[in-house]
Motif scaffolding. Structure first.
Motif, PDB file in Angstrom:
ATOM      1  N   ILE A 124     -15.263  34.611  27.258  1.00 19.25           N
ATOM      2  CA  ILE A 124     -14.345  35.045  28.302  1.00 19.25           C
ATOM      3  C   ILE A 124     -13.646  33.799  28.826  1.00 19.25           C
ATOM      4  O   ILE A 124     -13.955  32.677  28.403  1.00 19.25           O
ATOM      5  CB  ILE A 124     -15.065  35.810  29.435  1.00 19.25           C
ATOM      6  CG1 ILE A 124     -16.184  34.970  30.058  1.00 19.25           C
ATOM      7  CG2 ILE A 124     -15.620  37.121  28.914  1.00 19.25           C
ATOM      8  CD1 ILE A 124     -16.831  35.619  31.267  1.00 19.25           C
ATOM      9  N   GLU A 125     -12.737  33.983  29.748  1.00 20.54           N
ATOM     10  CA  GLU A 125     -11.911  32.877  30.219  1.00 20.54           C
ATOM     11  C   GLU A 125     -12.725  31.665  30.676  1.00 20.54           C
ATOM     12  O   GLU A 125     -12.447  30.538  30.302  1.00 20.54           O
ATOM     13  CB  GLU A 125     -11.024  33.359  31.365  1.00 20.54           C
ATOM     14  CG  GLU A 125     -10.053  32.325  31.857  1.00 20.54           C
ATOM     15  CD  GLU A 125      -9.150  32.871  32.936  1.00 20.54           C
ATOM     16  OE1 GLU A 125      -8.813  32.092  33.820  1.00 20.54           O
ATOM     17  OE2 GLU A 125      -8.818  34.063  32.894  1.00 20.54           O
ATOM     18  N   ASN A 126     -13.745  31.892  31.473  1.00 14.74           N
ATOM     19  CA  ASN A 126     -14.509  30.767  32.024  1.00 14.74           C
ATOM     20  C   ASN A 126     -15.986  30.801  31.644  1.00 14.74           C
ATOM     21  O   ASN A 126     -16.830  30.349  32.400  1.00 14.74           O
ATOM     22  CB  ASN A 126     -14.386  30.743  33.553  1.00 14.74           C
ATOM     23  CG  ASN A 126     -13.014  30.346  34.005  1.00 14.74           C
ATOM     24  OD1 ASN A 126     -12.397  29.478  33.399  1.00 14.74           O
ATOM     25  ND2 ASN A 126     -12.512  30.971  35.041  1.00 14.74           N
ATOM     26  N   GLY A 127     -16.313  31.372  30.478  1.00 14.28           N
ATOM     27  CA  GLY A 127     -17.713  31.408  30.093  1.00 14.28           C
ATOM     28  C   GLY A 127     -17.967  32.192  28.820  1.00 14.28           C
ATOM     29  O   GLY A 127     -17.057  32.437  28.030  1.00 14.28           O
ATOM     30  N   LYS A 128     -19.220  32.587  28.662  1.00  7.98           N
ATOM     31  CA  LYS A 128     -19.640  33.350  27.485  1.00  7.98           C
ATOM     32  C   LYS A 128     -20.545  34.495  27.922  1.00  7.98           C
ATOM     33  O   LYS A 128     -21.235  34.399  28.935  1.00  7.98           O
ATOM     34  CB  LYS A 128     -20.378  32.468  26.500  1.00  7.98           C
ATOM     35  CG  LYS A 128     -19.504  31.387  25.892  1.00  7.98           C
ATOM     36  CD  LYS A 128     -20.137  30.815  24.658  1.00  7.98           C
ATOM     37  CE  LYS A 128     -19.258  29.755  24.045  1.00  7.98           C
ATOM     38  NZ  LYS A 128     -18.113  30.260  23.352  1.00  7.98           N
ATOM     39  N   ILE A 129     -20.549  35.555  27.119  1.00  4.73           N
ATOM     40  CA  ILE A 129     -21.369  36.724  27.396  1.00  4.73           C
ATOM     41  C   ILE A 129     -22.181  37.063  26.157  1.00  4.73           C
ATOM     42  O   ILE A 129     -21.635  37.187  25.063  1.00  4.73           O
ATOM     43  CB  ILE A 129     -20.505  37.948  27.773  1.00  4.73           C
ATOM     44  CG1 ILE A 129     -19.606  37.639  28.964  1.00  4.73           C
ATOM     45  CG2 ILE A 129     -21.392  39.156  28.075  1.00  4.73           C
ATOM     46  CD1 ILE A 129     -18.610  38.740  29.274  1.00  4.73           C
ATOM     47  N   LEU A 130     -23.484  37.235  26.344  1.00  4.79           N
ATOM     48  CA  LEU A 130     -24.369  37.703  25.290  1.00  4.79           C
ATOM     49  C   LEU A 130     -24.592  39.193  25.517  1.00  4.79           C
ATOM     50  O   LEU A 130     -25.052  39.599  26.591  1.00  4.79           O
ATOM     51  CB  LEU A 130     -25.710  36.961  25.324  1.00  4.79           C
ATOM     52  CG  LEU A 130     -26.814  37.469  24.400  1.00  4.79           C
ATOM     53  CD1 LEU A 130     -26.390  37.406  22.938  1.00  4.79           C
ATOM     54  CD2 LEU A 130     -28.097  36.686  24.631  1.00  4.79           C
TER      55      LEU A 130
END
Length: 88
Positions: A28-34
């Motif tokens: 995502i714009e400012n990070g990651k998603i598991l």
């Protein structure tokens, strides 16, 4: 995030109460998603969503347990969460 995914991926086959396991990492714009999804041996399934920002100082953890007959509704909810999750 990759280490967390690897741990889930490696230990999942040992859990006999789960089937149809799937995991993926999304950016995502400012990070990651598991995002992890699996069926349990009863009539329920689960989504586990773990998000972390780029500086690793903010996290969000979501667990959704649902009846398998509601799978389409839950997929829409998860898609909405993934599309709209943002860190400031």
């Amino acid at each position: 995030m990759r280490i967390r995914k690897r741990v889930y991926d490696e230990f999942n086959p040992q859990i006999t109460t789960q089937r149809n396991y799937h995991s993926e990492i999304k950016s995502i714009e400012n990070g990651k998603i598991l995002v992890i999804n699996f069926d349990r041996i009863d009539d329920y399934s689960q989504y586990l969503i773990n998000a972390v920002n780029k500086t690793n100082d903010k996290t969000v953890a979501i667990r959704i347990e649902y009846d398998k007959k509601d799978e389409l509704k839950v997929k829409k909810i998860v898609e909405h969460i993934l599309k709209n999750m943002k860190f400031k």
